[in-house]
Design an enzyme around this catalytic site. Structure first.
Site, PDB file in Angstrom:
ATOM      1  N   ARG A 173      40.714  53.761  39.401  1.00  0.00           N
ATOM      2  CA  ARG A 173      40.989  53.876  40.835  1.00  0.00           C
ATOM      3  C   ARG A 173      42.314  53.220  41.217  1.00  0.00           C
ATOM      4  O   ARG A 173      42.741  53.334  42.356  1.00  0.00           O
ATOM      5  CB  ARG A 173      39.854  53.241  41.638  1.00  0.00           C
ATOM      6  N   ARG A 177      52.727  53.736  40.026  1.00  0.00           N
ATOM      7  CA  ARG A 177      53.710  54.614  40.660  1.00  0.00           C
ATOM      8  C   ARG A 177      55.082  54.438  40.030  1.00  0.00           C
ATOM      9  O   ARG A 177      55.516  53.314  39.783  1.00  0.00           O
ATOM     10  CB  ARG A 177      53.794  54.310  42.156  1.00  0.00           C
ATOM     11  N   ARG A 249      28.560  40.248  43.725  1.00  0.00           N
ATOM     12  CA  ARG A 249      29.518  39.160  43.854  1.00  0.00           C
ATOM     13  C   ARG A 249      29.664  38.854  45.341  1.00  0.00           C
ATOM     14  O   ARG A 249      29.626  39.759  46.188  1.00  0.00           O
ATOM     15  CB  ARG A 249      30.879  39.546  43.275  1.00  0.00           C
ATOM     16  N   ARG A 279      42.899  35.923  46.436  1.00  0.00           N
ATOM     17  CA  ARG A 279      43.940  36.251  47.409  1.00  0.00           C
ATOM     18  C   ARG A 279      43.880  35.299  48.582  1.00  0.00           C
ATOM     19  O   ARG A 279      42.871  34.610  48.803  1.00  0.00           O
ATOM     20  CB  ARG A 279      43.815  37.694  47.900  1.00  0.00           C
ATOM     21  N   GLU A 300      40.203  33.396  49.455  1.00  0.00           N
ATOM     22  CA  GLU A 300      38.974  34.065  49.030  1.00  0.00           C
ATOM     23  C   GLU A 300      38.686  33.709  47.575  1.00  0.00           C
ATOM     24  O   GLU A 300      39.499  33.979  46.688  1.00  0.00           O
ATOM     25  CB  GLU A 300      39.094  35.581  49.180  1.00  0.00           C
ATOM     26  N   TYR A 348      29.765  50.416  46.470  1.00  0.00           N
ATOM     27  CA  TYR A 348      30.893  49.934  47.258  1.00  0.00           C
ATOM     28  C   TYR A 348      31.478  51.122  48.010  1.00  0.00           C
ATOM     29  O   TYR A 348      31.901  52.110  47.406  1.00  0.00           O
ATOM     30  CB  TYR A 348      31.969  49.289  46.377  1.00  0.00           C
ATOM     31  N   ASP A 350      34.155  52.413  51.160  1.00  0.00           N
ATOM     32  CA  ASP A 350      35.161  52.160  52.180  1.00  0.00           C
ATOM     33  C   ASP A 350      34.608  52.583  53.538  1.00  0.00           C
ATOM     34  O   ASP A 350      33.637  53.349  53.630  1.00  0.00           O
ATOM     35  CB  ASP A 350      36.446  52.933  51.874  1.00  0.00           C
TER      36      ASP A 350
END
Length: 383
Positions: A173, A177, A249, A279, A300, A348, A350
């Protein structure tokens, strides 16, 4: 005939399904154990700084689904927002996803796109024909140097296990680039609700056919008396964890403030395994149209989810999938309940996918009513 339906959870799933049913003329009760709506995308203004804080971690809305984009814009004014993530690796700051700038900076090169493509191809481990793990996929995809700099330590912290034990599908995922595009998402529609997600969900729930009960946890026994229940809590929780707990988690959020601009971006990842946090998020940067002198930030730190913690990321390794299959079998035999959302289907999701599935689920229920057919336990398969 008018039905009375219960939505367990006032997040996106419960709000969207509830609104759809209420607009079709049915009675809807939405109950949530927390003291606010919007679930984990809850936002609230910090009293001291005025910053709009994403209380359970940042949520950036991005989608290619035009109907979902139109839907959220019906209930909120969305402002343009592009997520441009940075990461610290071995004391240096790079752009994510890995792009041409990242490659040139990391290797000290000035490669053009075709040159970079050939350069990375030469770094890749071509001896791995069919990657079976996250680690093998990364080595086959980007080579050892980029894997160890950007993926290995971060993944170890995020999932609490070796990348060798995680499926290759996780890395598939993540984009690579060969241009200078540092937009984290590639979707057509991206933005942030100007007044935050909680205001948006409150607007979705603002209908005469909907009643909302906060600080009202719902157990399985409480669902009696409703024509149908849409449950967006943990699927194992509905059954009182009788077969065991599914693995998640969770995150510890370490909040701090700063008089100024702390890191110059909304999201700064930390790739090194020796740094505890994955992060730091600086929340005023999620609303670039606002101006705030002070700043609110969160470190986090992921860890294993224990009873009483907020589950964030379903682990979905072999043991968890086997246990999930057993719970799915229990759910299929449970009349009058449909399991929805991230926790209800142990996936999970979005936000845009959550809304899409909620719209589809609500429509399926209305169609089932019209046809006199039963509503299944899952409108979207968890397996």
């Amino acid at each position: 005939m008018t039905k009375h339906c219960l939505m367990v959870g006032a997040g996106l799933s419960g709000a969207v399904i509830g609104r759809l049913l209420a607009e079709a003329g049915h009675r809807v009760t939405v109950a949530d154990a927390r003291d606010h709506v919007a679930g984990n995308c809850h936002t609230a203004r910090d009293a001291a700084t005025g910053v709009m804080v994403h209380v359970y971690g940042p949520h950036i809305f991005h989608t290619d689904d035009a109907e979902v984009w139109d839907y959220v814009n019906r209930f909120a004014t969305f402002r343009p927002y592009r997520n441009r993530v940075k990461t610290v690796s071995d004391g240096r700051v790079y752009s994510l996803p890995i792009n041409l700038h990242t490659i040139n900076q990391f290797f000290g090169k000035t490669l053009r796109p075709d040159e970079a493509r050939a350069f990375i191809a030469a770094k890749a481990d071509h001896s791995i024909a069919e990657p079976q793990s996250f680690e093998e996929q990364a080595l086959r995809f980007v080579g050892r140097e980029l894997y160890e700099a950007f993926f290995k330590g971060y993944t170890l912290k995020q999932w609490g296990c070796s990348p060798h034990d995680l499926p290759a599908s996780i890395l598939k995922r993540l984009p690579l680039r060969f241009n200078y595009d540092d937009d984290y998402f590639a979707h057509r529609f991206q933005g942030m609700p100007e007044q935050g997600y909680t205001a948006m969900v409150e607007a979705i729930l603002d209908h005469p056919g909907i009643s909302v009960r906060l600080q009202s946890p719902v157990a399985r026994a409480d669902a009696a008396g409703y024509d149908h229940v849409f449950y967006s809590g943990p699927i194992d929780g509905w059954f009182d964890y009788r077969l065991g707990r599914l693995g998640y988690r969770t995150l510890d959020f370490q909040r701090f403030t700063y008089a100024g601009d702390y890191q110059g971006c909304a999201v700064m990842n930390y790739a090194d395994a020796a740094v505890p946090q994955t992060r730091i998020t600086e929340h005023k940067h999620f609303a670039p149209w606002e101006d705030h002198a002070g700043s609110v930030l969160y470190r986090e730190v992921p860890r294993a989810c224990e009873p009483g913690d907020i589950p964030y990321y379903p682990i979905r390794l072999v043991a968890e999938k086997a246990l999930l299959s057993d719970y799915v079998a229990l759910a299929a035999a449970e009349p009058g309940v449909t399991f929805v959302g991230r926790l209800g289907t142990y996936r999970y999701l979005d936000m845009d996918v959550t809304i899409r599935e909620a719209l589809d689920c609500g429509r399926r229920y209305l169609a089932a009513l019209a046809e006199g057919a039963p509503m299944p336990a899952f409108a979207a398969s968890p397996l």
